[in-house]
Design a protein around this motif. Sequence first.
Motif, PDB file in Angstrom:
ATOM      1  N   ARG A 247      34.997  47.479  26.891  1.00  0.00           N
ATOM      2  CA  ARG A 247      35.128  48.154  28.193  1.00  0.00           C
ATOM      3  C   ARG A 247      34.302  47.449  29.262  1.00  0.00           C
ATOM      4  NH1 ARG A 247      33.607  52.881  26.769  1.00  0.00           N
ATOM      5  NH2 ARG A 247      31.460  52.717  27.529  1.00  0.00           N
ATOM      6  N   VAL A 248      33.106  46.966  28.901  1.00  0.00           N
ATOM      7  CA  VAL A 248      32.274  46.245  29.860  1.00  0.00           C
ATOM      8  C   VAL A 248      32.994  45.010  30.382  1.00  0.00           C
ATOM      9  CG1 VAL A 248      30.182  44.838  30.058  1.00  0.00           C
ATOM     10  CG2 VAL A 248      30.061  47.092  29.008  1.00  0.00           C
ATOM     11  N   PHE A 250      36.240  44.622  30.742  1.00  0.00           N
ATOM     12  CA  PHE A 250      37.290  45.055  31.656  1.00  0.00           C
ATOM     13  C   PHE A 250      36.721  45.567  32.978  1.00  0.00           C
ATOM     14  CE2 PHE A 250      40.087  44.593  28.132  1.00  0.00           C
ATOM     15  CZ  PHE A 250      41.358  44.486  28.662  1.00  0.00           C
ATOM     16  N   GLU A 251      35.517  46.067  32.955  1.00  0.00           N
ATOM     17  CA  GLU A 251      34.910  46.596  34.178  1.00  0.00           C
ATOM     18  C   GLU A 251      34.154  45.532  34.963  1.00  0.00           C
ATOM     19  OE1 GLU A 251      32.576  49.806  32.677  1.00  0.00           O
ATOM     20  OE2 GLU A 251      34.289  51.191  32.524  1.00  0.00           O
ATOM     21  N   SER A 252      34.053  44.339  34.377  1.00  0.00           N
ATOM     22  CA  SER A 252      33.328  43.254  35.038  1.00  0.00           C
ATOM     23  C   SER A 252      34.226  42.524  36.025  1.00  0.00           C
ATOM     24  CB  SER A 252      32.809  42.271  33.983  1.00  0.00           C
ATOM     25  OG  SER A 252      32.268  41.120  34.595  1.00  0.00           O
ATOM     26  N   ASP A 253      33.641  42.131  37.155  1.00  0.00           N
ATOM     27  CA  ASP A 253      34.395  41.326  38.122  1.00  0.00           C
ATOM     28  C   ASP A 253      34.727  39.953  37.547  1.00  0.00           C
ATOM     29  OD1 ASP A 253      34.339  43.343  39.997  1.00  0.00           O
ATOM     30  OD2 ASP A 253      32.485  42.627  40.935  1.00  0.00           O
ATOM     31  N   PRO A 255      34.551  38.526  33.660  1.00  0.00           N
ATOM     32  CA  PRO A 255      34.135  38.767  32.276  1.00  0.00           C
ATOM     33  C   PRO A 255      33.756  37.526  31.484  1.00  0.00           C
ATOM     34  CG  PRO A 255      36.513  38.949  32.482  1.00  0.00           C
ATOM     35  CD  PRO A 255      35.979  38.778  33.867  1.00  0.00           C
ATOM     36  N   TYR A 312      40.631  52.228  29.537  1.00  0.00           N
ATOM     37  CA  TYR A 312      40.214  51.110  30.383  1.00  0.00           C
ATOM     38  C   TYR A 312      41.140  49.907  30.242  1.00  0.00           C
ATOM     39  CZ  TYR A 312      38.170  49.559  25.942  1.00  0.00           C
ATOM     40  OH  TYR A 312      37.982  49.202  24.634  1.00  0.00           O
ATOM     41  N   ARG A 315      43.457  48.739  33.042  1.00  0.00           N
ATOM     42  CA  ARG A 315      42.982  47.972  34.204  1.00  0.00           C
ATOM     43  C   ARG A 315      43.706  46.631  34.334  1.00  0.00           C
ATOM     44  NH1 ARG A 315      37.694  48.800  36.488  1.00  0.00           N
ATOM     45  NH2 ARG A 315      36.837  50.837  35.925  1.00  0.00           N
ATOM     46  N   CYS A 316      44.324  46.162  33.250  1.00  0.00           N
ATOM     47  CA  CYS A 316      45.014  44.873  33.329  1.00  0.00           C
ATOM     48  C   CYS A 316      46.384  44.996  33.980  1.00  0.00           C
ATOM     49  CB  CYS A 316      45.159  44.260  31.936  1.00  0.00           C
ATOM     50  SG  CYS A 316      46.320  45.127  30.847  1.00  0.00           S
TER      51      CYS A 316
END
Length: 345
Positions: A247-248, A250-253, A255, A312, A315-316
Amino acid sequence: MSGTASAADASLLFIIGGGDQGDQIMQAGSKIMVAGTTDLTKLLLDREPHHRLHVTRNYFRQSRQADLSGYRVLVNLITEPEQNAKVLENLRKVLRGVPGRVVNPPEAVLRSTRDQVARLLAGIPDLIVPKAVRLHGGKTSIAARTLENAGLGPPIILRQAGTHTGKIVGLFTTVDETVAALGPGEHVATQFVDFAGVNGLYRKFRVYFIGRRIVLRHMIISDQWNVHVKDRVRFMAERPELVAEERVLFESDEPFAPDVRAVFQAVRDRMPLDFFGMDFGITTNGKVVLFEANATMSFFPLTPNHDPQFEYLKRCLAPAHNALRELLGLSPQVTRFTQVHLQSA
């Protein structure tokens, strides 16, 4: 179903195929799924006006062929080169002289077998490309010499050519075991490279290249080297710390580290496909280990069993949707939908 239509009411054409051994078609309602065909167009939500052409191994035996001269963009969705070589060759002939832009032309797909991609991407800095060679079943002595000449030693992953979804013949610790496991037909032998992390777990990343854009699709973590989507439920789902790790990302600007992004750029520059996926691992010292790169690997489904802890992953969707519309030259707004089947054998 058969029929013809002009491009007057749609400038976009999707091309599907049947397969060299005959059509492998599953129909559910109005949706038709064909083996060896990408699912990437699901990103368009079936709302974009388009026509569809079905090309088979017997396409030229049909009494009529479609007129493709009016289409602005023709998207080849036949992505598996091993099982569709004859169909792709037919498509190459069909598209000869067509004025529209062809996305993922058949010539490029035919160059995307595992062994060809391994040769194509070898030598990229910070990318470990395991050696891969083709072996013919029933010719063990020749197969052994082929492995020796290629400098490909154990451990060796053996697959039947054209298989995906983690399906392998086996992982072998000697050349003799490898060649003894050969069955009928063609196989691909690949050097195994250990990519286990510091905690002994294996992480398989997938990114999708759509035009010039790169979209993170997943990072599946497993206790087994042959990581597959089923491991998300079998292994990850009961380990919140592993779910949080993905999840981190996917939440990163951003990755991935700069060296990894440089590998992506080099792969994009060398691959002839307009869209394709890449599966890979990352070693403890930051090197990228190539598993495969081709247009056949699936984009869907996103969340297994609609498990809310994996929401999450959605998000893609937006970046992939935008990238595909950009690649196809489509406007951001979708105003209507129509679908016409030009021909189907």
